[in-house]
Design an enzyme around this catalytic site. Sequence first.
Site, short mmCIF file in Angstrom:
data_model
loop_
_atom_site.label_atom_id
_atom_site.label_comp_id
_atom_site.label_asym_id
_atom_site.label_seq_id
_atom_site.Cartn_x
_atom_site.Cartn_y
_atom_site.Cartn_z
N SER A 104 0.82 -1.21 0.00
CA SER A 104 0.00 0.00 0.00
C SER A 104 0.85 1.26 0.00
O SER A 104 0.33 2.36 -0.20
CB SER A 104 -0.89 0.02 1.24
OG SER A 104 -0.07 0.03 2.41
N PRO A 130 2.28 12.66 13.87
CA PRO A 130 2.33 12.22 12.47
C PRO A 130 0.98 11.72 11.97
O PRO A 130 0.59 12.00 10.83
CB PRO A 130 3.36 11.09 12.48
CG PRO A 130 4.18 11.31 13.69
CD PRO A 130 3.28 11.95 14.70
N SER A 140 -3.01 6.07 4.06
CA SER A 140 -2.00 5.67 3.06
C SER A 140 -2.66 5.20 1.79
O SER A 140 -2.13 5.37 0.69
CB SER A 140 -1.12 4.55 3.63
OG SER A 140 -0.45 4.95 4.79
N THR A 187 11.40 -1.65 -48.17
CA THR A 187 10.41 -2.45 -47.46
C THR A 187 10.99 -3.85 -47.32
O THR A 187 11.65 -4.34 -48.24
CB THR A 187 9.08 -2.51 -48.24
OG1 THR A 187 9.31 -3.05 -49.55
CG2 THR A 187 8.47 -1.11 -48.39
N HIS A 188 10.77 -4.48 -46.18
CA HIS A 188 11.39 -5.77 -45.86
C HIS A 188 12.92 -5.69 -45.90
O HIS A 188 13.60 -6.68 -46.15
CB HIS A 188 10.93 -6.86 -46.84
CG HIS A 188 9.45 -7.06 -46.91
ND1 HIS A 188 8.78 -7.97 -46.13
CD2 HIS A 188 8.50 -6.43 -47.66
CE1 HIS A 188 7.49 -7.92 -46.40
NE2 HIS A 188 7.29 -6.97 -47.31
N SER A 320 35.85 0.55 -30.84
CA SER A 320 36.38 -0.78 -30.58
C SER A 320 37.68 -0.70 -29.79
O SER A 320 38.48 0.22 -30.00
CB SER A 320 36.63 -1.52 -31.90
OG SER A 320 37.28 -2.75 -31.67
N LYS A 326 37.39 2.28 -35.88
CA LYS A 326 35.98 1.90 -35.91
C LYS A 326 35.16 2.85 -35.04
O LYS A 326 35.53 3.17 -33.92
CB LYS A 326 35.81 0.47 -35.41
CG LYS A 326 34.43 -0.12 -35.65
CD LYS A 326 34.44 -1.61 -35.32
CE LYS A 326 33.14 -2.29 -35.69
NZ LYS A 326 32.03 -1.85 -34.83
N VAL A 327 34.04 3.32 -35.58
CA VAL A 327 33.14 4.21 -34.85
C VAL A 327 31.73 3.62 -34.91
O VAL A 327 31.25 3.25 -35.98
CB VAL A 327 33.14 5.63 -35.44
CG1 VAL A 327 32.15 6.52 -34.70
CG2 VAL A 327 34.54 6.23 -35.40
N ASN A 328 31.08 3.54 -33.77
CA ASN A 328 29.76 2.91 -33.68
C ASN A 328 28.65 3.93 -33.44
O ASN A 328 28.89 5.01 -32.91
CB ASN A 328 29.75 1.88 -32.54
CG ASN A 328 30.75 0.76 -32.78
OD1 ASN A 328 31.02 0.39 -33.91
ND2 ASN A 328 31.30 0.23 -31.70
N GLU A 333 22.06 3.21 -30.19
CA GLU A 333 22.14 1.97 -29.40
C GLU A 333 21.66 2.20 -27.97
O GLU A 333 20.93 1.39 -27.40
CB GLU A 333 23.58 1.45 -29.40
CG GLU A 333 24.01 0.84 -30.73
CD GLU A 333 25.48 0.45 -30.76
OE1 GLU A 333 25.89 -0.18 -31.74
OE2 GLU A 333 26.21 0.77 -29.80
#
Length: 467
Positions: A104, A130, A140, A187-188, A320, A326-328, A333
């Site tokens: 709760s 309280p 509550s 497409t596909h 990498s 190499k650049v990602n 991502e």
Amino acid sequence: MPKISYRIEKDSLGEVKVPRKALWGAQTQRAVDNFPISGIKMDFPFTNSFVDSLGLIKDAAAKANKSLGLLPARKASAISKAAKEVWQSKHNEHFPLDVFQTGSGTSSNMNANEVIANLASKYSGLDIDPNDDVNMSQSSNDVIPTAIKVSAHMDLTKKLYPALDKLILNIDKKAESLEGLVKTGRTHLMDAMPIDFSQELSGWSSQLKNSKETLIFLEKRLLELPLGGTAIGTGINAHPRFAKVFAKELSKLSGGSCKCVPSDNFFHELSAQDTAVQVSGELKNLAIILMKISNDLRWMNSGPLSGLSEIELKALQPGSSIMPGKVNPVIPEAVTMVAADVIGNDATITVAAQSGNFQLNVMLPVVAYNLLKSMAILTGGMNVLADKAIKSFKVNKKSIQASLDRNPILVTALNPIIGYAKAAEIAKKSYKEGRSVIDVAAEETDIPLSRLKRLLDPKKLTSGGIK
């Protein structure tokens, strides 16, 4: 390790040792001791809006109780002062409870009650309780569902909408800058008819705008509040006008940006989490849209030599630890991972919402946690996608043109003239011989070359059928 000194607090179960400097009391300490489960606190690391919402609720409730003649002015003023400090995030370190606690959220409600009572007592010199004072006219069972709605509305309007608007704006600006640049449609994942770059991006923008429209529709429901239903929806121990006065006071505290109203059925609001499910469902849809956009960017960026190489995302870091140079596509991502997490959060909320047993849902804290988490990470994901991917990617015009020149699917535009079967023969011959479809069509039909060039102009093919 420094030695911690304690004080003794009491509740209905007896005495409890509480750290001397802690603002919380016995019930909070019991929950701290009982639920050392995840280390994920209700003062979430990614947003403090849930704790802020508890402060807002206690502030508005004190003002409502004073207005109704239930709470003396000095007590109400002290409670409001302390509660304001809570909703201004000044005491977040005193909200130590684990997300995985009583279903709760009673522990979190009492955490707020105890912290505010402790502060209010110091400020006023009065004995402020309280339960009897801070929690007056509340349970509550209606406080926590109200906190879920209020905190979700805060994060939706103040955080998620601005990030969503920024992403839409950046996509629209990029689309405008690329208008007239024609590329191969797919497409596909296979070559299809040509499309203007701006048309492709307009699809992304339209998806995002539709998602926002749905969220705006649901936003109203977040302002239909359960407070006043108390324990099971009957309003026991609350003044008959408390719910309306509370909603009015909470609207004032928002500066007029929220028009809160009491729910028209407290039994519904306490026993079910329909609105949270609906909002989460649209957040999941937004996540799916972001995953589609991110994956499109990744495919378009693929290469640079053996992929599509239609665009070049900005190089942000080496890609990498072993392959130099190499650049990602790190931003898309990261956003796809955000999307995956949001989809998982929605599954949790779906299961949690099924736990509305008779008059109360008993998975409220985990609903709050996952709903606000989804908003927080979607906000961050959209901000980085807008700033570090959409705004900065460059188009590889040579690669795009080369793909268009080799695309035999352009022959589709000749279907109404020569028929599907003959057009298929031309496409196959174009593929097999590696020649342009215009050259093959000129050999296989009696259509003049000048007309073929007009009929198979990729730019003209992006605006409808044959003219």
